[in-house]
Design a protein around this motif. Structure first.
Motif, PDB file in Angstrom:
ATOM      1  N   TYR A   5     -59.195 -38.593  -6.340  1.00 18.11           N
ATOM      2  CA  TYR A   5     -58.266 -37.809  -5.520  1.00 18.11           C
ATOM      3  C   TYR A   5     -58.965 -37.435  -4.215  1.00 18.11           C
ATOM      4  CZ  TYR A   5     -54.816 -36.968  -9.240  1.00 18.11           C
ATOM      5  OH  TYR A   5     -53.850 -37.113 -10.198  1.00 18.11           O
ATOM      6  N   GLY A   6     -58.279 -37.618  -3.112  1.00 19.29           N
ATOM      7  CA  GLY A   6     -58.798 -37.147  -1.829  1.00 19.29           C
ATOM      8  C   GLY A   6     -58.602 -35.645  -1.708  1.00 19.29           C
ATOM      9  N   HIS A   7     -59.686 -34.918  -1.401  1.00 16.55           N
ATOM     10  CA  HIS A   7     -59.665 -33.456  -1.312  1.00 16.55           C
ATOM     11  C   HIS A   7     -59.166 -33.025   0.067  1.00 16.55           C
ATOM     12  CE1 HIS A   7     -62.071 -29.471  -1.163  1.00 16.55           C
ATOM     13  NE2 HIS A   7     -61.019 -29.285  -1.939  1.00 16.55           N
ATOM     14  N   ARG A   8     -57.988 -32.394   0.092  1.00 18.26           N
ATOM     15  CA  ARG A   8     -57.349 -32.001   1.350  1.00 18.26           C
ATOM     16  C   ARG A   8     -57.195 -33.222   2.262  1.00 18.26           C
ATOM     17  NH1 ARG A   8     -60.939 -26.443   2.318  1.00 18.26           N
ATOM     18  NH2 ARG A   8     -61.075 -25.953   0.093  1.00 18.26           N
ATOM     19  N   GLY A   9     -56.969 -34.365   1.637  1.00 19.99           N
ATOM     20  CA  GLY A   9     -56.895 -35.644   2.327  1.00 19.99           C
ATOM     21  C   GLY A   9     -58.240 -36.328   2.228  1.00 19.99           C
ATOM     22  N   ALA A  10     -58.885 -36.499   3.375  1.00 23.38           N
ATOM     23  CA  ALA A  10     -60.272 -36.996   3.397  1.00 23.38           C
ATOM     24  C   ALA A  10     -61.066 -36.006   4.230  1.00 23.38           C
ATOM     25  CB  ALA A  10     -60.337 -38.402   3.989  1.00 23.38           C
ATOM     26  N   ARG A  11     -61.303 -34.852   3.653  1.00 26.11           N
ATOM     27  CA  ARG A  11     -61.823 -33.697   4.391  1.00 26.11           C
ATOM     28  C   ARG A  11     -63.164 -33.969   5.070  1.00 26.11           C
ATOM     29  NH1 ARG A  11     -64.387 -28.332   1.767  1.00 26.11           N
ATOM     30  NH2 ARG A  11     -64.166 -26.904   3.545  1.00 26.11           N
ATOM     31  N   GLY A  12     -63.966 -34.848   4.499  1.00 22.87           N
ATOM     32  CA  GLY A  12     -65.260 -35.151   5.099  1.00 22.87           C
ATOM     33  C   GLY A  12     -65.180 -36.053   6.312  1.00 22.87           C
ATOM     34  N   GLU A  13     -64.009 -36.658   6.541  1.00 22.14           N
ATOM     35  CA  GLU A  13     -63.864 -37.640   7.619  1.00 22.14           C
ATOM     36  C   GLU A  13     -62.847 -37.242   8.684  1.00 22.14           C
ATOM     37  OE1 GLU A  13     -63.462 -41.710   6.186  1.00 22.14           O
ATOM     38  OE2 GLU A  13     -63.955 -40.994   4.190  1.00 22.14           O
ATOM     39  N   ALA A  14     -61.941 -36.333   8.356  1.00 24.60           N
ATOM     40  CA  ALA A  14     -60.885 -35.922   9.286  1.00 24.60           C
ATOM     41  C   ALA A  14     -60.556 -34.456   9.021  1.00 24.60           C
ATOM     42  CB  ALA A  14     -59.648 -36.804   9.096  1.00 24.60           C
ATOM     43  N   PRO A  15     -59.961 -33.764   9.979  1.00 24.60           N
ATOM     44  CA  PRO A  15     -59.654 -32.345   9.768  1.00 24.60           C
ATOM     45  C   PRO A  15     -58.800 -32.123   8.521  1.00 24.60           C
ATOM     46  CG  PRO A  15     -59.424 -32.892  12.082  1.00 24.60           C
ATOM     47  CD  PRO A  15     -59.631 -34.191  11.361  1.00 24.60           C
ATOM     48  N   GLU A  16     -59.242 -31.215   7.676  1.00 26.23           N
ATOM     49  CA  GLU A  16     -58.642 -31.021   6.350  1.00 26.23           C
ATOM     50  C   GLU A  16     -57.166 -30.658   6.410  1.00 26.23           C
ATOM     51  OE1 GLU A  16     -59.271 -26.551   4.953  1.00 26.23           O
ATOM     52  OE2 GLU A  16     -61.205 -27.526   5.299  1.00 26.23           O
ATOM     53  N   ASN A  17     -56.435 -31.137   5.399  1.00 26.73           N
ATOM     54  CA  ASN A  17     -55.022 -30.772   5.222  1.00 26.73           C
ATOM     55  C   ASN A  17     -54.165 -31.084   6.449  1.00 26.73           C
ATOM     56  OD1 ASN A  17     -54.911 -29.859   2.527  1.00 26.73           O
ATOM     57  ND2 ASN A  17     -55.709 -27.854   3.077  1.00 26.73           N
ATOM     58  N   THR A  18     -54.510 -32.168   7.167  1.00 24.66           N
ATOM     59  CA  THR A  18     -53.686 -32.624   8.285  1.00 24.66           C
ATOM     60  C   THR A  18     -53.174 -34.025   7.966  1.00 24.66           C
ATOM     61  OG1 THR A  18     -55.531 -33.650   9.485  1.00 24.66           O
ATOM     62  CG2 THR A  18     -55.089 -31.317   9.937  1.00 24.66           C
ATOM     63  N   LEU A  19     -52.141 -34.433   8.674  1.00 27.03           N
ATOM     64  CA  LEU A  19     -51.592 -35.776   8.457  1.00 27.03           C
ATOM     65  C   LEU A  19     -52.664 -36.836   8.667  1.00 27.03           C
ATOM     66  CD1 LEU A  19     -49.137 -37.584   7.900  1.00 27.03           C
ATOM     67  CD2 LEU A  19     -48.567 -37.435  10.343  1.00 27.03           C
ATOM     68  N   ALA A  20     -53.513 -36.648   9.668  1.00 30.74           N
ATOM     69  CA  ALA A  20     -54.594 -37.608   9.927  1.00 30.74           C
ATOM     70  C   ALA A  20     -55.518 -37.745   8.721  1.00 30.74           C
ATOM     71  CB  ALA A  20     -55.399 -37.174  11.154  1.00 30.74           C
ATOM     72  N   SER A  21     -55.791 -36.627   8.064  1.00 36.40           N
ATOM     73  CA  SER A  21     -56.689 -36.626   6.908  1.00 36.40           C
ATOM     74  C   SER A  21     -56.070 -37.366   5.727  1.00 36.40           C
ATOM     75  CB  SER A  21     -57.015 -35.180   6.526  1.00 36.40           C
ATOM     76  OG  SER A  21     -58.045 -35.132   5.568  1.00 36.40           O
ATOM     77  N   PHE A  22     -54.785 -37.157   5.482  1.00 37.52           N
ATOM     78  CA  PHE A  22     -54.132 -37.839   4.359  1.00 37.52           C
ATOM     79  C   PHE A  22     -53.937 -39.320   4.652  1.00 37.52           C
ATOM     80  CE2 PHE A  22     -53.092 -33.367   3.792  1.00 37.52           C
ATOM     81  CZ  PHE A  22     -53.489 -33.196   2.477  1.00 37.52           C
ATOM     82  N   GLN A  23     -53.698 -39.661   5.918  1.00 37.15           N
ATOM     83  CA  GLN A  23     -53.594 -41.076   6.271  1.00 37.15           C
ATOM     84  C   GLN A  23     -54.940 -41.773   6.130  1.00 37.15           C
ATOM     85  OE1 GLN A  23     -51.723 -40.590  10.152  1.00 37.15           O
ATOM     86  NE2 GLN A  23     -49.715 -41.127   9.308  1.00 37.15           N
ATOM     87  N   ARG A  24     -56.025 -41.079   6.468  1.00 31.93           N
ATOM     88  CA  ARG A  24     -57.364 -41.661   6.293  1.00 31.93           C
ATOM     89  C   ARG A  24     -57.638 -41.912   4.806  1.00 31.93           C
ATOM     90  NH1 ARG A  24     -62.137 -42.057   9.204  1.00 31.93           N
ATOM     91  NH2 ARG A  24     -60.645 -42.573  10.861  1.00 31.93           N
ATOM     92  N   CYS A  25     -57.239 -40.982   3.961  1.00 34.63           N
ATOM     93  CA  CYS A  25     -57.388 -41.149   2.514  1.00 34.63           C
ATOM     94  C   CYS A  25     -56.682 -42.426   2.053  1.00 34.63           C
ATOM     95  CB  CYS A  25     -56.817 -39.920   1.812  1.00 34.63           C
ATOM     96  SG  CYS A  25     -56.975 -39.916   0.022  1.00 34.63           S
ATOM     97  N   LEU A  26     -55.455 -42.615   2.493  1.00 32.14           N
ATOM     98  CA  LEU A  26     -54.684 -43.806   2.114  1.00 32.14           C
ATOM     99  C   LEU A  26     -55.319 -45.085   2.656  1.00 32.14           C
ATOM    100  CD1 LEU A  26     -51.107 -42.363   2.652  1.00 32.14           C
ATOM    101  CD2 LEU A  26     -52.008 -43.213   0.466  1.00 32.14           C
ATOM    102  N   GLU A  27     -55.909 -45.002   3.838  1.00 30.00           N
ATOM    103  CA  GLU A  27     -56.576 -46.178   4.419  1.00 30.00           C
ATOM    104  C   GLU A  27     -57.709 -46.682   3.527  1.00 30.00           C
ATOM    105  OE1 GLU A  27     -57.774 -44.931   8.313  1.00 30.00           O
ATOM    106  OE2 GLU A  27     -55.702 -44.785   9.036  1.00 30.00           O
ATOM    107  N   HIS A  28     -58.311 -45.780   2.756  1.00 26.08           N
ATOM    108  CA  HIS A  28     -59.380 -46.168   1.826  1.00 26.08           C
ATOM    109  C   HIS A  28     -58.820 -46.719   0.513  1.00 26.08           C
ATOM    110  CE1 HIS A  28     -62.688 -44.772   4.235  1.00 26.08           C
ATOM    111  NE2 HIS A  28     -62.227 -43.534   4.296  1.00 26.08           N
TER     112      HIS A  28
END
Length: 240
Positions: A5-28
Motif C-alpha cells: 500500500y502506498g502511504h498517503r500516496g507515495a509520500r517519500g517521492e511527492a507531497p503527501e495526500n495530493t493527487l500527484a502523490s497518488f498518481q506517482r504510487c500508481l506509476e509504480h
C-alpha cells in the motif's frame, strides 16, 4: 504474498495526500493506497492527515473551519519532498475520479461522536456513488469512529489502527468487528501476527521504508505493508 500500500500516496517521492502523490504510487504499479480524511466546513471529505493546515500548507487554521472550495485552493507542498507544481489539498471525490486503485484504506482521524457520524455518512454516500463500497476499508484508532461505522455502515469493511501497546489491539479489533488491523510495525511480533491471522484479521503494517525491514516483515507473513516508497517496495519484494 505480501501486498503493498502506498502511504498517503507515495509520500517519500511527492507531497503527501495530493493527487500527484497518488498518481506517482500508481506509476509504480502499486494499486493499493492508504490516506487520511477530515471533513471540511461544508461536509466534504478532504484528503489531509492533520486537523490543522500549518504543516502541509504553511497556512494557519483548522481544516474543519474552511469550505472545500477554499481548501482545494491551498498548496500542500510545505512538508516536502520538493515538487515543481502546486499540489492542492484534494477532495476524496477527486481521487475516486482520477485514481483507479483496486483497494483503499481510508483512515478517519479522531472525532467527536457527532463529527464521526457525519464523516461516516459522507463516506457511505461517496463510496456508494462511485460503486467502491467493496474496495474500501475504513480505518481508525478512534472508538467513536469505529462505533459509528458499526452503526451506520455495517456494509463497509472496518479496520483498527493500532500505534501503541497499552491496549490489546486484537481485543479492540474483535470488539468492533474489524476485518483489518493496521499495526505499527514495531508492534508486529510473530505471536501477535499469528493470533491476529487466526482471528481472520488482515494485518497491514506501517510505515515500512527500509528494504531489509520490508523483507523481514514479508518473511514473517504480514498480509500487507504500508510504505512511503511504493516503488522501492515493489523492487524489493517483486521477485519473491
Amino acid at each position: 504474498m505480501t501486498l503493498i500500500y502506498g502511504h498517503r500516496g507515495a509520500r517519500g517521492e511527492a507531497p503527501e495526500n495530493t493527487l500527484a502523490s497518488f498518481q506517482r504510487c500508481l506509476e509504480h504499479g502499486v494499486t493499493r493506497c492508504e490516506l487520511d480524511l477530515h471533513l471540511s466546513a461544508d461536509g466534504e471529505l478532504m484528503v489531509i492527515h492533520d486537523p490543522t493546515l500549518k504543516r502541509t500548507t504553511g497556512q494557519r487554521g483548522k481544516v474543519a473551519a474552511h469550505p472545500a472550495s477554499e481548501l482545494e485552493c491551498l498548496d500542500a507542498r510545505s512538508a516536502g519532498p520538493a515538487w515543481p507544481q502546486p499540489c492542492p489539498i484534494p477532495r476524496l471525490r477527486t481521487l475516486f475520479e482520477h485514481c483507479p486503485f483496486e483497494h483503499w484504506q481510508l483512515e478517519v482521524k479522531s472525532a467527536s461522536k457527532v463529527r464521526a457520524m457525519r464523516t461516516v455518512e459522507a463516506i457511505v454516500e461517496l463510496t456508494r456513488e462511485f460503486g467502491l463500497s467493496h474496495r474500501v476499508t475504513v480505518t481508525s484508532s478512534s472508538r467513536s469512529v469505529l462505533r459509528a461505522l458499526q452503526q451506520l455502515a455495517p456494509q463497509l469493511a472496518r479496520g483498527l489502527v493500532a500505534e501503541y501497546d497499552w491496549l490489546d489491539p486484537l481485543k479492540v479489533a474483535q470488539r468492533y468487528q474489524c476485518s483489518l488491523l493496521a499495526l505499527n510495525w514495531t508492534l508486529c511480533s510473530p505471536e501477535r501476527l499469528r493470533k491476529a491471522q487466526q482471528l481472520g484479521l488482515h494485518v497491514s503494517v506501517w510505515t515500512v521504508n527500509e528494504p531489509a525491514l520490508m523483507r523481514r516483515l514479508a518473511d514473517l507473513g504480514v498480509d500487507s505493508l504500508i510504505t512511503d516508497f511504493p516503488g522501492l517496495a515493489t523492487a524489493t519484494l517483486g521477485n519473491r
